[in-house]
Design a protein around this motif. Structure first.
Motif, PDB file in Angstrom:
ATOM      1  N   GLN A 226       0.832  -1.206   0.000  1.00 40.35           N
ATOM      2  CA  GLN A 226       0.000   0.000   0.000  1.00 40.35           C
ATOM      3  C   GLN A 226       0.866   1.254   0.000  1.00 40.35           C
ATOM      4  O   GLN A 226       0.593   2.215  -0.733  1.00 40.35           O
ATOM      5  CB  GLN A 226      -0.914  -0.014   1.234  1.00 40.35           C
ATOM      6  N   ILE A 227       1.927   1.249   0.790  1.00 41.49           N
ATOM      7  CA  ILE A 227       2.800   2.422   0.882  1.00 41.49           C
ATOM      8  C   ILE A 227       3.564   2.642  -0.413  1.00 41.49           C
ATOM      9  O   ILE A 227       3.685   3.778  -0.899  1.00 41.49           O
ATOM     10  CB  ILE A 227       3.788   2.262   2.058  1.00 41.49           C
ATOM     11  N   SER A 228       4.073   1.571  -0.992  1.00 41.81           N
ATOM     12  CA  SER A 228       4.980   1.709  -2.131  1.00 41.81           C
ATOM     13  C   SER A 228       4.289   1.751  -3.488  1.00 41.81           C
ATOM     14  O   SER A 228       4.834   2.315  -4.443  1.00 41.81           O
ATOM     15  CB  SER A 228       5.997   0.563  -2.124  1.00 41.81           C
ATOM     16  N   LEU A 229       3.082   1.185  -3.608  1.00 43.32           N
ATOM     17  CA  LEU A 229       2.462   1.036  -4.925  1.00 43.32           C
ATOM     18  C   LEU A 229       1.195   1.845  -5.141  1.00 43.32           C
ATOM     19  O   LEU A 229       0.858   2.169  -6.280  1.00 43.32           O
ATOM     20  CB  LEU A 229       2.152  -0.442  -5.180  1.00 43.32           C
ATOM     21  N   SER A 230       0.468   2.156  -4.083  1.00 48.02           N
ATOM     22  CA  SER A 230      -0.855   2.756  -4.266  1.00 48.02           C
ATOM     23  C   SER A 230      -0.803   4.200  -4.726  1.00 48.02           C
ATOM     24  O   SER A 230      -1.729   4.685  -5.374  1.00 48.02           O
ATOM     25  CB  SER A 230      -1.661   2.668  -2.963  1.00 48.02           C
ATOM     26  N   GLY A 231       0.261   4.914  -4.377  1.00 42.64           N
ATOM     27  CA  GLY A 231       0.317   6.338  -4.690  1.00 42.64           C
ATOM     28  C   GLY A 231      -0.409   7.203  -3.682  1.00 42.64           C
ATOM     29  O   GLY A 231      -0.329   8.431  -3.728  1.00 42.64           O
ATOM     30  N   ALA A 232      -1.147   6.564  -2.761  1.00 38.80           N
ATOM     31  CA  ALA A 232      -1.864   7.298  -1.717  1.00 38.80           C
ATOM     32  C   ALA A 232      -0.991   7.412  -0.475  1.00 38.80           C
ATOM     33  O   ALA A 232       0.050   6.767  -0.362  1.00 38.80           O
ATOM     34  CB  ALA A 232      -3.167   6.584  -1.377  1.00 38.80           C
ATOM     35  N   LEU A 233      -1.417   8.244   0.461  1.00 42.35           N
ATOM     36  CA  LEU A 233      -0.701   8.365   1.729  1.00 42.35           C
ATOM     37  C   LEU A 233      -0.752   7.041   2.487  1.00 42.35           C
ATOM     38  O   LEU A 233      -1.673   6.243   2.286  1.00 42.35           O
ATOM     39  CB  LEU A 233      -1.305   9.481   2.576  1.00 42.35           C
ATOM     40  N   PRO A 234       0.197   6.782   3.348  1.00 42.25           N
ATOM     41  CA  PRO A 234       0.214   5.509   4.090  1.00 42.25           C
ATOM     42  C   PRO A 234      -1.069   5.269   4.863  1.00 42.25           C
ATOM     43  O   PRO A 234      -1.612   6.184   5.487  1.00 42.25           O
ATOM     44  CB  PRO A 234       1.407   5.687   5.043  1.00 42.25           C
ATOM     45  N   ASP A 235      -1.555   4.030   4.799  1.00 41.14           N
ATOM     46  CA  ASP A 235      -2.748   3.621   5.532  1.00 41.14           C
ATOM     47  C   ASP A 235      -2.336   3.260   6.960  1.00 41.14           C
ATOM     48  O   ASP A 235      -1.656   2.259   7.188  1.00 41.14           O
ATOM     49  CB  ASP A 235      -3.395   2.420   4.836  1.00 41.14           C
TER      50      ASP A 235
END
Length: 268
Positions: A226-235
């Motif tokens: 999620q952190i490296s691939l989503s492009g969104a802020l860390p969940d």
């Protein structure tokens, strides 16, 4: 006065432990890569080859779960594989660390826990030099945010905690059960197949997911992806889940190690 003495004693013990750890990690790395051409960068070879194989076989099938992008599937597989490889290498090496250093422990009084920790620490150095820079670059390109790059520290810390905890557990068991390596190979395989490595977590049937949640590596992989691939802020929920997994496994392993440590010298 007594409090000052205790503080200084604790400080000296911590310094001695860190010095011993540095010596053992250096020794492990020198022995491991003596005469090697690529050195620590061999740690990248296995995940890269396996990522290529998974992408060739499953890339087209599972690309739809990653934004219809085979490249995203490649990156997702790579991040999961480095987690599995780190865990497998660290814990397998930690497994025999106490027994293999038995002759040294019989001659010199040393903190026994230093041996499994040093095995994991050697792999942390290898990870930091070889794998982590690639993941950090990948994260920066996808998210364009230094916050995400810094957030990689948390699932990585969780992975280290899980590995040390399991390292304590298996190194203790190996003192008593010398057939453990054969069984542990099966355990690592089960953890690999129940982690979303080459397949997305979304395809797992709902009735099976509660069982897979027992795998301590799954939340780490999901958080790292999620952190490296989503492009969104860390969940934060994924990060907390990964850290909770790491803290629980580390605590259980440490308690188990401490409970049985007093019997080690009779069997080494």
């Amino acid at each position: 006065m007594m409090l000052w003495f205790k503080d200084n004693l604790t400080s000296l013990q911590a310094r001695r432990y860190s010095e011993l750890l540095h010596v053992l990690v250096s020794r492990n790395l020198k022995v491991r890569y003596r005469g090697s051409f690529l050195g620590v960068y061999w740690s990248l070879l296995n995940p890269m080859i396996m990522t290529g194989l998974y992408s060739a076989i499953f890339g087209t099938t599972f690309a739809s779960y990653y934004g219809n992008s085979i490249l995203n599937y490649v990156l997702a597989s790579f991040t999961a594989l480095v987690v599995i490889n780190f865990f497998s290498a660290s814990t397998s090496q930690a497994l025999s660390s106490v027994v293999s250093n038995g002759p040294l422990l019989n001659k010199i009084q040393l903190p026994v826990s230093i041996f499994p920790v040093s095995m994991v620490a050697a792999n942390v150095f290898q990870f930091a030099v070889g794998v982590f820079p690639l993941i950090a670059i990948m994260t920066l390109v996808n998210s364009r945010s230094l916050v995400n790059v810094l957030a990689l520290f948390f699932p990585t810390l969780a992975l280290v905690l899980v590995s040390i905890g399991v390292g304590f557990l298996v190194s203790t068991l190996y003192v008593f059960f010398r057939d453990l390596p054969y069984f542990y190979e099966l355990v690592v395989f089960v953890l690999w197949i129940t982690s979303p490595v080459f397949y997305p977590a979304a395809i797992v049937p709902t009735q099976v997911k509660p069982i897979l949640r027992l795998n301590p590596l799954s939340p780490i992989i999901e958080s790292l992806r999620q952190i490296s691939l989503s492009g969104a802020l860390p969940d934060l929920s994924l990060i907390l889940g990964a850290l909770l997994s790491g803290i629980i496994i580390f605590s259980l392993g440490w308690v188990f190690f401490q409970l049985w440590r007093h019997q080690f010298m009779d069997l080494l």
